[in-house]
Design a protein around this motif. Structure first.
Motif, PDB file in Angstrom:
ATOM      1  N   VAL A  94       1.076  -1.146   0.360  1.00 29.87           N
ATOM      2  CA  VAL A  94       0.098   0.124   0.029  1.00 29.87           C
ATOM      3  C   VAL A  94       0.754   1.103  -0.033  1.00 29.87           C
ATOM      4  N   VAL A  95       0.619   2.140  -0.894  1.00 28.71           N
ATOM      5  CA  VAL A  95       1.840   3.042  -0.760  1.00 28.71           C
ATOM      6  C   VAL A  95       0.680   4.680  -0.773  1.00 28.71           C
ATOM      7  N   CYS A  96       0.623   5.642   0.092  1.00 28.07           N
ATOM      8  CA  CYS A  96      -0.008   7.390   0.498  1.00 28.07           C
ATOM      9  C   CYS A  96       0.235   7.544  -0.880  1.00 28.07           C
ATOM     10  N   CYS A  97      -0.776   8.286  -1.720  1.00 30.35           N
ATOM     11  CA  CYS A  97      -0.217   8.419  -3.415  1.00 30.35           C
ATOM     12  C   CYS A  97      -0.143  10.949  -2.560  1.00 30.35           C
ATOM     13  N   GLU A  98       0.663  10.601  -3.513  1.00 25.99           N
ATOM     14  CA  GLU A  98       0.919  12.101  -2.724  1.00 25.99           C
ATOM     15  C   GLU A  98       0.439  13.083  -3.523  1.00 25.99           C
ATOM     16  N   ASP A  99      -0.485  13.029  -5.261  1.00 27.17           N
ATOM     17  CA  ASP A  99      -1.429  13.851  -6.009  1.00 27.17           C
ATOM     18  C   ASP A  99      -3.083  13.731  -4.350  1.00 27.17           C
ATOM     19  N   CYS A 100      -3.787  12.713  -4.411  1.00 31.74           N
ATOM     20  CA  CYS A 100      -4.311  12.354  -3.814  1.00 31.74           C
ATOM     21  C   CYS A 100      -4.793  12.182  -2.073  1.00 31.74           C
TER      22      CYS A 100
ATOM     23  N   THR B  90       8.157   4.914 -18.382  1.00 28.46           N
ATOM     24  CA  THR B  90       6.688   5.070 -17.874  1.00 28.46           C
ATOM     25  C   THR B  90       6.500   3.835 -17.872  1.00 28.46           C
ATOM     26  N   VAL B  91       4.715   4.801 -16.876  1.00 29.52           N
ATOM     27  CA  VAL B  91       4.032   3.353 -15.359  1.00 29.52           C
ATOM     28  C   VAL B  91       2.877   3.304 -16.666  1.00 29.52           C
ATOM     29  N   ARG B  92       2.534   2.488 -16.686  1.00 26.62           N
ATOM     30  CA  ARG B  92       1.719   2.862 -17.898  1.00 26.62           C
ATOM     31  C   ARG B  92      -0.090   3.172 -16.996  1.00 26.62           C
ATOM     32  N   PRO B  93      -1.176   3.312 -17.853  1.00 30.24           N
ATOM     33  CA  PRO B  93      -2.200   3.523 -16.482  1.00 30.24           C
ATOM     34  C   PRO B  93      -2.697   2.370 -16.338  1.00 30.24           C
ATOM     35  N   HIS B  94      -3.031   1.837 -14.925  1.00 29.66           N
ATOM     36  CA  HIS B  94      -4.492   0.827 -14.047  1.00 29.66           C
ATOM     37  C   HIS B  94      -5.063   0.769 -13.499  1.00 29.66           C
ATOM     38  N   GLU B  95      -5.923  -0.021 -13.108  1.00 30.95           N
ATOM     39  CA  GLU B  95      -7.561   0.045 -12.447  1.00 30.95           C
ATOM     40  C   GLU B  95      -6.657  -0.146 -11.157  1.00 30.95           C
ATOM     41  N   PRO B  96      -7.319   0.963 -10.018  1.00 28.79           N
ATOM     42  CA  PRO B  96      -7.172   0.395  -8.642  1.00 28.79           C
ATOM     43  C   PRO B  96      -7.590  -0.734  -8.331  1.00 28.79           C
ATOM     44  N   ALA B  97      -6.728  -1.832  -7.311  1.00 29.25           N
ATOM     45  CA  ALA B  97      -7.280  -2.925  -6.338  1.00 29.25           C
ATOM     46  C   ALA B  97      -9.065  -2.782  -5.970  1.00 29.25           C
ATOM     47  N   PHE B  98     -10.057  -3.236  -7.095  1.00 29.16           N
ATOM     48  CA  PHE B  98     -11.250  -3.623  -5.730  1.00 29.16           C
ATOM     49  C   PHE B  98     -11.678  -3.714  -5.074  1.00 29.16           C
ATOM     50  N   ASP B  99     -11.976  -2.971  -4.178  1.00 27.25           N
ATOM     51  CA  ASP B  99     -12.765  -3.287  -3.343  1.00 27.25           C
ATOM     52  C   ASP B  99     -11.658  -4.423  -2.404  1.00 27.25           C
ATOM     53  N   PRO B 100      -9.903  -3.270  -2.241  1.00 24.55           N
ATOM     54  CA  PRO B 100      -9.069  -4.459  -1.242  1.00 24.55           C
ATOM     55  C   PRO B 100      -9.389  -4.262   0.356  1.00 24.55           C
ATOM     56  N   ALA B 101      -8.530  -5.763   0.647  1.00 30.13           N
ATOM     57  CA  ALA B 101      -8.436  -6.309   2.226  1.00 30.13           C
ATOM     58  C   ALA B 101      -7.629  -5.365   2.453  1.00 30.13           C
ATOM     59  N   PRO B 102      -7.348  -4.237   2.750  1.00 30.99           N
ATOM     60  CA  PRO B 102      -6.065  -3.244   3.721  1.00 30.99           C
ATOM     61  C   PRO B 102      -5.324  -3.657   4.088  1.00 30.99           C
ATOM     62  N   ASP B 103      -5.772  -4.808   5.518  1.00 34.27           N
ATOM     63  CA  ASP B 103      -4.954  -5.810   6.056  1.00 34.27           C
ATOM     64  C   ASP B 103      -4.378  -6.647   5.444  1.00 34.27           C
ATOM     65  N   ALA B 104      -4.639  -7.561   3.878  1.00 33.87           N
ATOM     66  CA  ALA B 104      -3.589  -8.096   3.015  1.00 33.87           C
ATOM     67  C   ALA B 104      -2.755  -6.746   2.645  1.00 33.87           C
ATOM     68  N   TYR B 105      -1.881  -5.850   2.782  1.00 38.17           N
ATOM     69  CA  TYR B 105      -1.297  -4.949   2.616  1.00 38.17           C
ATOM     70  C   TYR B 105      -0.648  -4.178   3.037  1.00 38.17           C
ATOM     71  N   VAL B 106       1.027  -4.128   2.823  1.00 39.11           N
ATOM     72  CA  VAL B 106       1.858  -3.649   3.843  1.00 39.11           C
ATOM     73  C   VAL B 106       2.357  -2.253   3.325  1.00 39.11           C
ATOM     74  N   THR B 107       3.535  -1.508   3.279  1.00 46.42           N
ATOM     75  CA  THR B 107       4.163  -0.375   3.398  1.00 46.42           C
ATOM     76  C   THR B 107       4.923  -0.998   2.902  1.00 46.42           C
ATOM     77  N   TRP B 108       6.155  -0.252   2.036  1.00 48.64           N
ATOM     78  CA  TRP B 108       7.160  -0.751   1.744  1.00 48.64           C
ATOM     79  C   TRP B 108       8.386  -0.480   3.337  1.00 48.64           C
ATOM     80  N   ASP B 109       8.034  -0.166   4.324  1.00 47.42           N
ATOM     81  CA  ASP B 109       8.805   0.149   5.341  1.00 47.42           C
ATOM     82  C   ASP B 109       8.653  -1.376   5.754  1.00 47.42           C
TER      83      ASP B 109
END
Length: 113
Positions: free
Chosen positions: A65-71, A94-113
């Motif tokens: 999970v990454v906190c977006c600097e823009d939004c 470049t990084v191509r546009p992509h769809e965000p995760a659909f209804d993610p379970a936040p507990d299933a993701y970690v930060t780079w830290d």
């Protein structure tokens, strides 16, 4: 399909469609190749990603999970999408546009830290 995409990305749903909405992206200027320091940083991120996935995926962690600097909202990225994004950076900067995760379970993701 417009071009050969790196592994991990889904097939182009508009392949062969004359009304492909992504045709508008052709007007966007291409990315710039990474300089040697940027390339090294992306290669290090890919190596780190492989280690994180090997250690965390068996524990049920789906990605990062990454906190977006823009939004200022959290964005959830599965391992395959992260790898594809980093590989695309190496290919053409470049990084191509992509769809965000659909209804993610936040507990299933970690930060780079």
């Amino acid at each position: 399909m417009r071009d050969q995409l790196p592994p991990g990305l889904p097939p182009d749903p508009f392949a062969g469609d004359p009304d492909d909405p992504s045709a508008a992206l052709d007007a966007i200027e291409p990315g710039q190749p990474l300089d040697p320091a940027e390339r090294l940083a992306v290669e290090e991120d890919l190596a780190d990603l492989a280690v994180y996935e090997a250690l965390l995926a068996p524990r049920g962690v789906r990605g990062l999970v990454v906190c977006c600097e823009d939004c200022h909202q959290d964005h959830y990225h599965d391992w395959d999408m992260l790898r594809a994004n980093l590989l695309q950076l190496l290919v053409d900067g470049t990084v191509r546009p992509h769809e965000p995760a659909f209804d993610p379970a936040p507990d299933a993701y970690v930060t780079w830290d």
